[in-house]
Design a protein around this motif. Structure first.
Motif, PDB file in Angstrom:
ATOM      1  N   HIS A 342       0.656  -1.335   0.153  1.00 34.53           N
ATOM      2  CA  HIS A 342      -0.013  -0.024  -0.187  1.00 34.53           C
ATOM      3  C   HIS A 342       0.917   1.195   0.110  1.00 34.53           C
ATOM      4  CE1 HIS A 342      -2.941   3.010   1.288  1.00 34.53           C
ATOM      5  NE2 HIS A 342      -4.057   2.148   0.963  1.00 34.53           N
ATOM      6  N   PRO A 343       0.478   2.262  -0.722  1.00 37.73           N
ATOM      7  CA  PRO A 343       1.394   3.500  -0.930  1.00 37.73           C
ATOM      8  C   PRO A 343       1.674   4.248   0.558  1.00 37.73           C
ATOM      9  CG  PRO A 343      -0.678   3.679  -2.134  1.00 37.73           C
ATOM     10  CD  PRO A 343      -0.371   2.233  -1.830  1.00 37.73           C
ATOM     11  N   SER A 344       0.601   4.050   1.326  1.00 41.37           N
ATOM     12  CA  SER A 344       0.793   5.000   2.662  1.00 41.37           C
ATOM     13  C   SER A 344       1.677   4.042   3.679  1.00 41.37           C
ATOM     14  CB  SER A 344      -0.477   4.972   3.267  1.00 41.37           C
ATOM     15  OG  SER A 344      -1.432   5.661   2.308  1.00 41.37           O
ATOM     16  N   VAL A 345       2.061   2.874   3.486  1.00 41.01           N
ATOM     17  CA  VAL A 345       2.890   2.000   4.392  1.00 41.01           C
ATOM     18  C   VAL A 345       4.333   2.242   3.915  1.00 41.01           C
ATOM     19  CG1 VAL A 345       3.332  -0.357   5.189  1.00 41.01           C
ATOM     20  CG2 VAL A 345       1.147   0.418   4.722  1.00 41.01           C
ATOM     21  N   GLY A 346       5.148   2.681   5.002  1.00 40.55           N
ATOM     22  CA  GLY A 346       6.417   3.074   4.737  1.00 40.55           C
ATOM     23  C   GLY A 346       7.482   2.312   5.800  1.00 40.55           C
ATOM     24  N   CYS A 347       7.263   1.730   6.634  1.00 43.73           N
ATOM     25  CA  CYS A 347       7.738   0.790   7.476  1.00 43.73           C
ATOM     26  C   CYS A 347       7.373  -0.517   7.852  1.00 43.73           C
ATOM     27  CB  CYS A 347       8.432   1.633   8.710  1.00 43.73           C
ATOM     28  SG  CYS A 347       9.434   0.863  10.029  1.00 43.73           S
ATOM     29  N   PHE A 348       8.108  -1.486   7.957  1.00 37.58           N
ATOM     30  CA  PHE A 348       7.646  -2.776   8.472  1.00 37.58           C
ATOM     31  C   PHE A 348       8.352  -3.340   9.504  1.00 37.58           C
ATOM     32  CE2 PHE A 348       7.493  -7.763   7.229  1.00 37.58           C
ATOM     33  CZ  PHE A 348       6.628  -7.809   8.204  1.00 37.58           C
ATOM     34  N   VAL A 349       7.757  -3.298  10.869  1.00 39.75           N
ATOM     35  CA  VAL A 349       8.312  -3.816  11.939  1.00 39.75           C
ATOM     36  C   VAL A 349       8.058  -5.396  12.155  1.00 39.75           C
ATOM     37  CG1 VAL A 349       8.489  -3.306  14.534  1.00 39.75           C
ATOM     38  CG2 VAL A 349       8.048  -1.109  13.048  1.00 39.75           C
ATOM     39  N   SER A 350       9.200  -5.955  12.043  1.00 43.38           N
ATOM     40  CA  SER A 350       8.933  -7.521  11.937  1.00 43.38           C
ATOM     41  C   SER A 350       9.353  -8.403  13.156  1.00 43.38           C
ATOM     42  CB  SER A 350       9.485  -7.863  10.565  1.00 43.38           C
ATOM     43  OG  SER A 350       9.607  -9.104  10.148  1.00 43.38           O
ATOM     44  N   HIS A 351       9.088  -9.404  13.275  1.00 40.72           N
ATOM     45  CA  HIS A 351       9.903 -10.464  14.054  1.00 40.72           C
ATOM     46  C   HIS A 351      10.960 -11.219  13.283  1.00 40.72           C
ATOM     47  CE1 HIS A 351       7.065 -12.923  11.629  1.00 40.72           C
ATOM     48  NE2 HIS A 351       7.309 -14.117  12.359  1.00 40.72           N
ATOM     49  N   CYS A 352      11.028 -11.013  11.899  1.00 40.84           N
ATOM     50  CA  CYS A 352      11.866 -11.715  11.253  1.00 40.84           C
ATOM     51  C   CYS A 352      11.591 -13.018  10.893  1.00 40.84           C
ATOM     52  CB  CYS A 352      13.245 -11.227  11.428  1.00 40.84           C
ATOM     53  SG  CYS A 352      14.418 -10.898   9.944  1.00 40.84           S
ATOM     54  N   GLY A 353      10.651 -13.641  11.003  1.00 50.29           N
ATOM     55  CA  GLY A 353      10.414 -15.180  10.719  1.00 50.29           C
ATOM     56  C   GLY A 353      10.898 -14.959   9.058  1.00 50.29           C
ATOM     57  N   ILE A 354      11.048 -16.067   8.411  1.00 45.41           N
ATOM     58  CA  ILE A 354      11.735 -16.234   7.285  1.00 45.41           C
ATOM     59  C   ILE A 354      10.724 -15.865   6.150  1.00 45.41           C
ATOM     60  CG2 ILE A 354      10.828 -18.769   6.897  1.00 45.41           C
ATOM     61  CD1 ILE A 354      14.245 -17.430   5.867  1.00 45.41           C
ATOM     62  N   GLY A 355       9.520 -15.987   6.280  1.00 49.83           N
ATOM     63  CA  GLY A 355       8.347 -15.582   5.204  1.00 49.83           C
ATOM     64  C   GLY A 355       8.621 -14.017   5.431  1.00 49.83           C
ATOM     65  N   SER A 356       8.331 -13.435   6.657  1.00 56.58           N
ATOM     66  CA  SER A 356       8.500 -11.908   6.711  1.00 56.58           C
ATOM     67  C   SER A 356       9.909 -11.349   6.350  1.00 56.58           C
ATOM     68  CB  SER A 356       8.082 -11.628   8.141  1.00 56.58           C
ATOM     69  OG  SER A 356       7.157 -11.911   8.383  1.00 56.58           O
ATOM     70  N   MET A 357      10.823 -12.149   6.483  1.00 56.52           N
ATOM     71  CA  MET A 357      12.191 -11.624   5.777  1.00 56.52           C
ATOM     72  C   MET A 357      12.069 -11.479   4.414  1.00 56.52           C
ATOM     73  SD  MET A 357      16.002 -13.370   6.267  1.00 56.52           S
ATOM     74  CE  MET A 357      16.002 -14.250   4.803  1.00 56.52           C
ATOM     75  N   ILE A 410      12.614   2.931  14.967  1.00 55.43           N
ATOM     76  CA  ILE A 410      11.790   3.424  13.895  1.00 55.43           C
ATOM     77  C   ILE A 410      12.202   4.692  13.308  1.00 55.43           C
ATOM     78  CG2 ILE A 410       9.401   3.979  13.459  1.00 55.43           C
ATOM     79  CD1 ILE A 410       8.704   1.947  15.505  1.00 55.43           C
ATOM     80  N   LYS A 411      12.479   5.760  14.270  1.00 58.78           N
ATOM     81  CA  LYS A 411      12.907   7.166  13.756  1.00 58.78           C
ATOM     82  C   LYS A 411      14.082   6.998  13.153  1.00 58.78           C
ATOM     83  CE  LYS A 411      10.099  10.065  16.836  1.00 58.78           C
ATOM     84  NZ  LYS A 411      10.147  11.189  17.864  1.00 58.78           N
ATOM     85  N   SER A 412      15.001   6.066  13.455  1.00 61.66           N
ATOM     86  CA  SER A 412      16.412   6.229  12.803  1.00 61.66           C
ATOM     87  C   SER A 412      16.257   5.955  11.192  1.00 61.66           C
ATOM     88  CB  SER A 412      17.363   5.217  13.333  1.00 61.66           C
ATOM     89  OG  SER A 412      16.900   3.758  13.018  1.00 61.66           O
ATOM     90  N   VAL A 413      15.102   4.845  10.781  1.00 59.00           N
ATOM     91  CA  VAL A 413      14.976   4.491   9.387  1.00 59.00           C
ATOM     92  C   VAL A 413      13.992   5.420   8.913  1.00 59.00           C
ATOM     93  CG1 VAL A 413      15.710   2.235  10.102  1.00 59.00           C
ATOM     94  CG2 VAL A 413      13.440   2.730  10.050  1.00 59.00           C
ATOM     95  N   GLN A 416      13.836  11.112   7.046  1.00 58.52           N
ATOM     96  CA  GLN A 416      14.438  11.191   5.586  1.00 58.52           C
ATOM     97  C   GLN A 416      15.723  11.716   5.381  1.00 58.52           C
ATOM     98  OE1 GLN A 416      12.828  10.233   2.799  1.00 58.52           O
ATOM     99  NE2 GLN A 416      11.238   9.113   4.132  1.00 58.52           N
ATOM    100  N   ASP A 417      16.125  12.535   6.412  1.00 53.41           N
ATOM    101  CA  ASP A 417      17.386  13.216   6.334  1.00 53.41           C
ATOM    102  C   ASP A 417      18.719  12.396   7.085  1.00 53.41           C
ATOM    103  OD1 ASP A 417      16.351  15.329   5.087  1.00 53.41           O
ATOM    104  OD2 ASP A 417      15.636  16.086   6.987  1.00 53.41           O
ATOM    105  N   SER A 418      18.313  11.399   7.938  1.00 58.21           N
ATOM    106  CA  SER A 418      19.323  10.710   8.586  1.00 58.21           C
ATOM    107  C   SER A 418      20.293   9.767   7.535  1.00 58.21           C
ATOM    108  CB  SER A 418      18.885   9.715   9.606  1.00 58.21           C
ATOM    109  OG  SER A 418      18.136   8.598   9.004  1.00 58.21           O
ATOM    110  N   GLN A 419      21.529   9.671   7.894  1.00 61.80           N
ATOM    111  CA  GLN A 419      22.475   9.078   6.814  1.00 61.80           C
ATOM    112  C   GLN A 419      22.231   7.678   7.020  1.00 61.80           C
ATOM    113  OE1 GLN A 419      24.917  10.419   4.598  1.00 61.80           O
ATOM    114  NE2 GLN A 419      24.509   8.160   4.160  1.00 61.80           N
ATOM    115  N   LEU A 420      21.759   7.228   8.147  1.00 62.36           N
ATOM    116  CA  LEU A 420      21.571   5.798   8.447  1.00 62.36           C
ATOM    117  C   LEU A 420      20.318   5.325   7.639  1.00 62.36           C
ATOM    118  CD1 LEU A 420      21.871   2.905   9.811  1.00 62.36           C
ATOM    119  CD2 LEU A 420      20.441   3.669  11.693  1.00 62.36           C
ATOM    120  N   GLY A 421      19.326   6.233   7.559  1.00 58.62           N
ATOM    121  CA  GLY A 421      18.100   5.879   6.975  1.00 58.62           C
ATOM    122  C   GLY A 421      18.183   5.924   5.334  1.00 58.62           C
ATOM    123  N   LYS A 422      19.085   6.896   4.955  1.00 57.22           N
ATOM    124  CA  LYS A 422      19.378   6.861   3.460  1.00 57.22           C
ATOM    125  C   LYS A 422      20.291   5.640   3.182  1.00 57.22           C
ATOM    126  CE  LYS A 422      19.459  11.910   3.256  1.00 57.22           C
ATOM    127  NZ  LYS A 422      20.434  13.161   3.127  1.00 57.22           N
TER     128      LYS A 422
END
Length: 455
Positions: A342-357, A410-413, A416-422
């Protein structure tokens, strides 16, 4: 490639997170003309009926799950139990061996793909078929004896034998712990335990005795780790690629599309941890408060925590009133693929199971990782430390994360201006381009079949 057609039997662990990838792989193999016999419980079959694209080549055979002490009546898959019931379900799974043997003796497959049924290799010797221990987890998670040091309980003293550099030839810069099987206390928080047979012992026995190892990964991501596994077990390792279902044809439910569309592009946080990751109530509350602290809109698809009768009951006092216009916490299944697209979704906070990975890598969302179990921890380390496409939330010595730690990650990624996020966006874009290359997935399936013929 050998054009003769194979007869392949599938017998995954009786959790839908295992059954569905085996079913997806079955469709990929049947698409190329190979015959599949799929053994599973009746309740698992009911959930798979709509996923069998090639009913002329894929045949299902139901196997009874016997009742054992401690297993709720009628329980047949992990969806029928809470996490505390895994031991009796695993005992029942092993008790299915005689019926599985009878079926395979009649079916006479060329090859059997299995994962947790460590006793399958003994049936192969009696009946006469080849075995592939096919794992839905990453190759990194299959390398026995290693876990990230930061996830070991720091309040317990470590011997020199436990705290060590990576084993010789281990293709990762990750600091590791060499696990010792008699260290039950240390293993209990890292590994799942299946009855009298520890998960680590179960999968290691299967990997040691099978004819070949199969893994749900790609060489571009885990080539050195696959080579390490081949050396470690002295047998071939077959790579199937990500094994993801075909792109869903259904559109996102109107209620979610309408709600998400209220917000700016790439502004919404989406979080899902899978059905088996059930948090303590206090950690659950810390999690939702962390999302509130971000000031961003969010959709959380979570199971109710331990000790709560409902999601609403578990939420902090006043939480719903404070986030009513920008936050939803939902206890139920959602269309994850469509939500991530969806165009409004910008971040996925995940448990990092293999499918979600894999889904996170194939999305355009920023990735924040909150792993809970052994393979999830290593998947998170792969994404955050090895290829640097996401950020893992910091934990304290007891593996607890605070609302401040979650908000900060979450804020670190999302900044838009953070070097880590870029940097993360650039790395993620490169990996998505690689994984989305036309023919990339088909080549892996074709090579997987070539490997099966050679076996």
């Amino acid at each position: 490639m050998n054009t003769s057609k194979l007869h392949i039997a599938m017998f995954p662990w009786i959790g839908m997170g295992h059954i569905i990838p085996f079913a997806t792989l079955s469709n990929d193999l049947a698409n190329r003309g190979h015959r599949i016999s799929f053994l599973l419980p009746k309740k698992g079959l009911i959930k798979l009926q709509n996923q069998n694209i090639y009913s002329d080549l894929i045949k299902f055979y139901t196997v009874a799950v016997p009742h054992v002490q401690g297993l709720p009546p009628g329980a047949e898959t992990t969806a029928d139990i809470d996490y505390s019931g895994k031991d009796p379900l695993a005992i029942a799974f092993d008790a299915m061996a005689d019926e599985v043997e009878d079926l395979l003796s009649l079916l006479k497959p060329d090859i059997v793909l299995f994962d947790f049924a460590h006793w399958m290799t003994k049936l192969a010797a009696k009946i006469g078929f080849k075995t592939v221990c096919y794992n839905i987890i990453s190759a990194s998670s299959m390398a026995i004896g290693v876990v990230p040091a930061r996830h070991f309980p720091k309040d317990r003293s470590l011997t020199d034998d436990e705290l060590a550099d990576p084993p010789k030839g281990y293709p990762s810069k990750t600091v590791v712990i060499r696990r010792r099987r008699h260290e039950a206390q240390a293993l209990s928080f890292i590994c799942s335990t299946y009855g009298a047979i520890n998960f680590d012992v179960r999968i290691t026995a299967a990997l040691q005795e099978c004819d070949a190892i199969g893994t749900r990964t790609v060489r571009e991501l885990e080539g050195p780790m696959c080579d390490y596994l081949a050396r470690q077990y002295n047998k071939p390792v077959f790579l199937s690629g990500p094994v993801l279902p075909q792109a869903p044809k259904t559109v996102l439910e109107e209620k979610w599309d309408t709600w998400l569309s209220k917000f700016k592009p790439k502004s919404v946080l989406y979080c899902a941890f899978g059905s088996q990751n059930i948090m303590p109530k206090d950690q659950f509350q810390e999690l939702v408060l962390g999302f509130e602290m971000t000031g961003l809109p969010f959709l959380l698809a979570l199971s109710k925590p331990h000790g709560a009768n409902s999601i609403e009951e578990a939420l902090p006092e006043g939480f719903l009133e404070r986030v009513r216009d920008r936050g939803v916490v939902y206890d139920g299944w959602v269309q994850q693929t469509q939500i991530l697209n969806h165009p409004s979704v910008g971040c996925f906070v995940s448990h990092c199971g293999i499918g979600s990975m894999w889904e996170s890598l194939l999305s355009d969302c920023q990735i924040v990782l909150v792993p809970w179990m052994g393979d999830q921890i290593l998947n998170a380390r792969l994404l955050a430390d090895e290829i640097k496409v996401g950020v893992e939330v910091e934990r304290d010595d007891n593996a607890w994360f605070s609302k401040e730690d979650l908000c900060s990650a979450i804020k670190s990624v999302m900044d838009q201006d953070s070097q880590l996020g870029k940097t993360i966006r650039q790395n993620h874009a490169r990996w998505k381009e690689t994984l989305s290359t036309p023919g990339f997935y088909d080549d892996y399936i074709d090579n997987f079949i070539k490997n099966l013929h050679q076996l």
